[in-house]
Design a protein around this motif. Structure first.
Motif, PDB file in Angstrom:
ATOM      1  N   ASN A   1       0.824  -1.206   0.000  1.00  0.00           N
ATOM      2  CA  ASN A   1       0.000   0.000   0.000  1.00  0.00           C
ATOM      3  C   ASN A   1       0.855   1.253   0.000  1.00  0.00           C
ATOM      4  O   ASN A   1       0.582   2.211  -0.705  1.00  0.00           O
ATOM      5  CB  ASN A   1      -0.922  -0.018   1.232  1.00  0.00           C
ATOM      6  CG  ASN A   1      -1.969   1.069   1.173  1.00  0.00           C
ATOM      7  OD1 ASN A   1      -2.542   1.296   0.111  1.00  0.00           O
ATOM      8  ND2 ASN A   1      -2.225   1.729   2.282  1.00  0.00           N
TER       9      ASN A   1
ATOM     10  N   HIS B   1       0.992   4.114  -3.227  1.00  0.00           N
ATOM     11  CA  HIS B   1       0.386   5.434  -3.114  1.00  0.00           C
ATOM     12  C   HIS B   1       1.358   6.564  -2.773  1.00  0.00           C
ATOM     13  O   HIS B   1       1.177   7.686  -3.226  1.00  0.00           O
ATOM     14  CB  HIS B   1      -0.736   5.398  -2.073  1.00  0.00           C
ATOM     15  CG  HIS B   1      -1.869   4.504  -2.484  1.00  0.00           C
ATOM     16  ND1 HIS B   1      -2.731   4.831  -3.506  1.00  0.00           N
ATOM     17  CD2 HIS B   1      -2.257   3.297  -2.011  1.00  0.00           C
ATOM     18  CE1 HIS B   1      -3.636   3.861  -3.642  1.00  0.00           C
ATOM     19  NE2 HIS B   1      -3.369   2.922  -2.751  1.00  0.00           N
TER      20      HIS B   1
ATOM     21  N   PHE C   1       1.253   8.921   8.570  1.00  0.00           N
ATOM     22  CA  PHE C   1       0.870   7.974   7.524  1.00  0.00           C
ATOM     23  C   PHE C   1       1.493   6.605   7.809  1.00  0.00           C
ATOM     24  O   PHE C   1       0.834   5.565   7.722  1.00  0.00           O
ATOM     25  CB  PHE C   1       1.316   8.484   6.156  1.00  0.00           C
ATOM     26  CG  PHE C   1       1.025   7.526   5.033  1.00  0.00           C
ATOM     27  CD1 PHE C   1      -0.229   7.475   4.460  1.00  0.00           C
ATOM     28  CD2 PHE C   1       2.008   6.665   4.560  1.00  0.00           C
ATOM     29  CE1 PHE C   1      -0.508   6.585   3.425  1.00  0.00           C
ATOM     30  CE2 PHE C   1       1.742   5.772   3.530  1.00  0.00           C
ATOM     31  CZ  PHE C   1       0.469   5.732   2.964  1.00  0.00           C
TER      32      PHE C   1
ATOM     33  N   LYS D   1      -7.002   4.713  10.967  1.00  0.00           N
ATOM     34  CA  LYS D   1      -6.962   4.608   9.498  1.00  0.00           C
ATOM     35  C   LYS D   1      -7.110   5.967   8.822  1.00  0.00           C
ATOM     36  O   LYS D   1      -6.644   6.162   7.700  1.00  0.00           O
ATOM     37  CB  LYS D   1      -8.101   3.692   9.017  1.00  0.00           C
ATOM     38  CG  LYS D   1      -7.891   2.222   9.284  1.00  0.00           C
ATOM     39  CD  LYS D   1      -9.059   1.428   8.706  1.00  0.00           C
ATOM     40  CE  LYS D   1      -8.885  -0.069   8.949  1.00  0.00           C
ATOM     41  NZ  LYS D   1     -10.047  -0.833   8.407  1.00  0.00           N
ATOM     42  N   PHE D   2      -7.767   6.865   9.504  1.00  0.00           N
ATOM     43  CA  PHE D   2      -7.995   8.225   9.020  1.00  0.00           C
ATOM     44  C   PHE D   2      -6.700   8.870   8.520  1.00  0.00           C
ATOM     45  O   PHE D   2      -6.686   9.591   7.528  1.00  0.00           O
ATOM     46  CB  PHE D   2      -8.593   9.032  10.178  1.00  0.00           C
ATOM     47  CG  PHE D   2      -8.758  10.502   9.919  1.00  0.00           C
ATOM     48  CD1 PHE D   2      -9.804  10.968   9.149  1.00  0.00           C
ATOM     49  CD2 PHE D   2      -7.873  11.409  10.478  1.00  0.00           C
ATOM     50  CE1 PHE D   2      -9.971  12.326   8.933  1.00  0.00           C
ATOM     51  CE2 PHE D   2      -8.016  12.767  10.259  1.00  0.00           C
ATOM     52  CZ  PHE D   2      -9.083  13.227   9.480  1.00  0.00           C
TER      53      PHE D   2
ATOM     54  N   LYS E   1      -5.202   8.128   4.815  1.00  0.00           N
ATOM     55  CA  LYS E   1      -5.886   8.603   3.612  1.00  0.00           C
ATOM     56  C   LYS E   1      -4.980   9.544   2.820  1.00  0.00           C
ATOM     57  O   LYS E   1      -4.335  10.417   3.379  1.00  0.00           O
ATOM     58  CB  LYS E   1      -7.174   9.329   3.999  1.00  0.00           C
ATOM     59  CG  LYS E   1      -7.963   9.853   2.801  1.00  0.00           C
ATOM     60  CD  LYS E   1      -9.261  10.497   3.245  1.00  0.00           C
ATOM     61  CE  LYS E   1      -9.994  11.155   2.085  1.00  0.00           C
ATOM     62  NZ  LYS E   1     -10.293  10.235   1.000  1.00  0.00           N
TER      63      LYS E   1
ATOM     64  N   ASN F   1      -4.652  12.094  -0.732  1.00  0.00           N
ATOM     65  CA  ASN F   1      -5.438  12.795  -1.740  1.00  0.00           C
ATOM     66  C   ASN F   1      -5.040  12.333  -3.142  1.00  0.00           C
ATOM     67  O   ASN F   1      -4.177  11.461  -3.296  1.00  0.00           O
ATOM     68  CB  ASN F   1      -5.317  14.321  -1.590  1.00  0.00           C
ATOM     69  CG  ASN F   1      -3.890  14.822  -1.778  1.00  0.00           C
ATOM     70  OD1 ASN F   1      -3.025  14.108  -2.272  1.00  0.00           O
ATOM     71  ND2 ASN F   1      -3.658  16.059  -1.380  1.00  0.00           N
ATOM     72  N   SER F   2      -5.636  12.912  -4.169  1.00  0.00           N
ATOM     73  CA  SER F   2      -5.393  12.462  -5.538  1.00  0.00           C
ATOM     74  C   SER F   2      -3.950  12.666  -5.977  1.00  0.00           C
ATOM     75  O   SER F   2      -3.465  12.010  -6.895  1.00  0.00           O
ATOM     76  CB  SER F   2      -6.329  13.199  -6.512  1.00  0.00           C
ATOM     77  OG  SER F   2      -6.128  14.598  -6.419  1.00  0.00           O
TER      78      SER F   2
ATOM     79  N   PRO G   1      -0.447  12.663   2.088  1.00  0.00           N
ATOM     80  CA  PRO G   1      -1.266  12.242   3.240  1.00  0.00           C
ATOM     81  C   PRO G   1      -1.981  13.438   3.855  1.00  0.00           C
ATOM     82  O   PRO G   1      -1.591  13.978   4.884  1.00  0.00           O
ATOM     83  CB  PRO G   1      -0.238  11.627   4.196  1.00  0.00           C
ATOM     84  CG  PRO G   1       1.032  12.331   3.875  1.00  0.00           C
ATOM     85  CD  PRO G   1       0.995  12.641   2.399  1.00  0.00           C
TER      86      PRO G   1
ATOM     87  N   ASN H   1      -4.874  14.134   5.450  1.00  0.00           N
ATOM     88  CA  ASN H   1      -5.422  14.176   6.808  1.00  0.00           C
ATOM     89  C   ASN H   1      -4.322  14.288   7.857  1.00  0.00           C
ATOM     90  O   ASN H   1      -4.447  15.030   8.835  1.00  0.00           O
ATOM     91  CB  ASN H   1      -6.274  12.934   7.073  1.00  0.00           C
ATOM     92  CG  ASN H   1      -7.558  12.931   6.262  1.00  0.00           C
ATOM     93  OD1 ASN H   1      -7.987  13.973   5.769  1.00  0.00           O
ATOM     94  ND2 ASN H   1      -8.176  11.768   6.102  1.00  0.00           N
TER      95      ASN H   1
END
Length: 451
Positions: A5, A9, A313, A323-324, A327, A329-330, A334, A336
């Motif tokens: 993961n 990302h 992160f 987990k928040f 997250k 963004n596009s 990270p 949040n």
């Protein structure tokens, strides 16, 4: 799953020049441009020796981190290494302590921005300046990693060029009398006001605490490993080059400053870089350097917020944070984790409003003890990492020199710094807070849901 993961990302958009400047940006901030005036008062011209000693220790710590970062280039850096090679609890503590460290470092950087703004605009409250800069830097950090890297590159370039320019101009004053009516300043100020050791060796020893605070941030190289384009090549280059550059900037800059201006006439408020050129009547240089120290604080805060986002992160990937925080963004940032970290640094705005005179010292004390905990964890984990690699007969690409003596020497030095802090009233309170903070982390670890 966690590694996959992260690799998918967190985008590898940082080049060598970005990583070089990110590390320099984190380490060349308020410690040099603002806090150095206080350190000079403690040791006089011998402060250059303090920076040299601290630089040697930092070299070994960086090589210890580099050994692991090259073998495992992951986002979250030594929190991941502590998690893997020491255990879940050390990984939990390492990650959250590093996050706390850089929240406090960010607060320290923000707290002095108002001082620099007030050099030009004395009527603007310091808390207003801190709030504006917080919003600006937060926006930069949620765009994407390449945008962050570019901003930090240019922020740091300004600092580096300014220090080099100041050193060159200072040498011209010393040798040719440029800016001093053609009268060479010479270097007699290095020993004419009580000698090179005006406070004795005691002053040098006591100054080591603030010196080590100044070097906090170099370990950002390890944090960037997960986003480096070619970590096995870039990380060793960055570590080796950053260490000697920082030594050059600290030792070189302070030597020139103390040669130009008597150490005992330096004020502890404001930047010594600006003070010197103001005192000798070169207002253009003073204004330019005030702009530089302002960008330096912004740069260091930028680095602090970047590292906080990546650490949260990484903690979320370990399931050591909600987990928040995992997250993205596009653009692969990270978002949040960055926004929550930025929100915590809003405390600076409140403290700057309540006690603007002492705010920097408060945050510096807290940052110093948390940095020491981070560095100690790096060294201990490196010892465990190396032991496992040796037992498994796995080769190392980037070895720490003088292993294991270098690691033990640095750990002993960090213990000495903590002991010194106990004798400094402005630093002592952080030694009371540290055990409470570590206990809170232990309780939080025990209460967190088990996977």
């Amino acid at each position: 799953m966690k590694t996959r993961n992260t690799e998918q990302h967190i985008r590898r958009g940082l080049k060598n020049r970005h990583i070089q400047m990110i590390a320099l940006g984190g380490a060349i901030g308020t410690g040099l441009f603002y806090g150095s005036a206080t350190v000079v008062k403690m040791a006089g011209p011998a402060i250059t020796l303090s920076y040299l000693i601290g630089g040697v220790v930092i070299f070994f710590i960086m090589r210890a981190l580099g050994e692991m970062a090259v073998a495992h280039p992951v986002s979250g850096s030594f929190s991941q290494y502590a998690y893997q090679y020491w255990g879940e609890l050390p990984g939990f503590i390492a990650g959250w302590n590093y996050w706390f460290n850089y929240v406090v470092v960010g607060m320290a950087e923000l707290s002095v921005i108002g001082t620099y703004i007030n050099y030009w605009l004395p009527d603007i409250p310091t808390w207003v300046s801190a709030l504006v800069c917080l919003v600006l830097v937060t926006l930069i950090n949620v765009i994407n990693v390449k945008a962050y890297g570019e901003f930090e590159f240019w922020f740091a370039i300004i600092k580096v060029l300014a220090i080099i320019g100041m050193i060159v101009f200072g040498i011209a004053m010393i040798v040719f009398g440029v800016g001093n009516g053609g009268q060479p300043v010479g270097i007699s100020n290095l020993w004419s006001h009580g000698g090179f050791f005006p406070m004795g060796l005691y002053g040098v020893v006591m100054s080591l605490v603030l010196v080590m605070f100044s070097f906090g941030g170099v370990e950002l190289v390890g944090i960037t490993a997960g986003e480096a384009e070619n970590p096995k090549k870039i990380i060793p280059q960055a570590i080796n080059q950053v260490v000697w550059r920082i030594l050059l900037f600290y030792v070189g800059a302070m030597t020139v400053i103390l040669a130009i201006f008597p150490w005992n006439e330096m004020e502890t408020t404001g930047s010594p870089f600006v003070q010197i050129f103001s005192h000798v009547g070169i207002s253009a240089a003073a204004n330019l350097l005030n702009f530089v120290v302002l960008t330096a604080a912004l740069s260091a805060y930028n680095s602090a917020l970047y590292s906080n986002g990546r650490m949260l992160f990484g903690l979320a990937q370990q399931k050591n944070a909600p987990k928040f925080f995992g997250k993205l963004n596009s653009a692969g940032a990270p978002v949040n984790a960055v926004l929550v970290s930025s929100t915590f640094t809003l405390i600076t705005v409140l403290v700057s409003y309540l006690d603007p005179e002492k705010v920097f010292l408060y945050f510096m004390a807290l940052a110093t003890i948390s940095i020491i905990i981070n560095w100690a964890i790096i060294l201990i984990v490196q010892l465990k990492f190396r032991n496992q690699r040796v037992q498994a007969k796995e080769p190392l690409v980037f070895k720490m020199p003088f292993y294991p003596l270098g690691s033990y020497f640095c750990l002993a030095f960090l213990v000495l710094v903590v002991v010194i802090m106990a004798f400094m009233p402005d630093m002592r309170y952080s030694l009371y807070i540290a055990p409470v903070w570590l206990l809170c982390l232990y309780i939080a670890y025990k209460l967190k849901p088990k996977a």
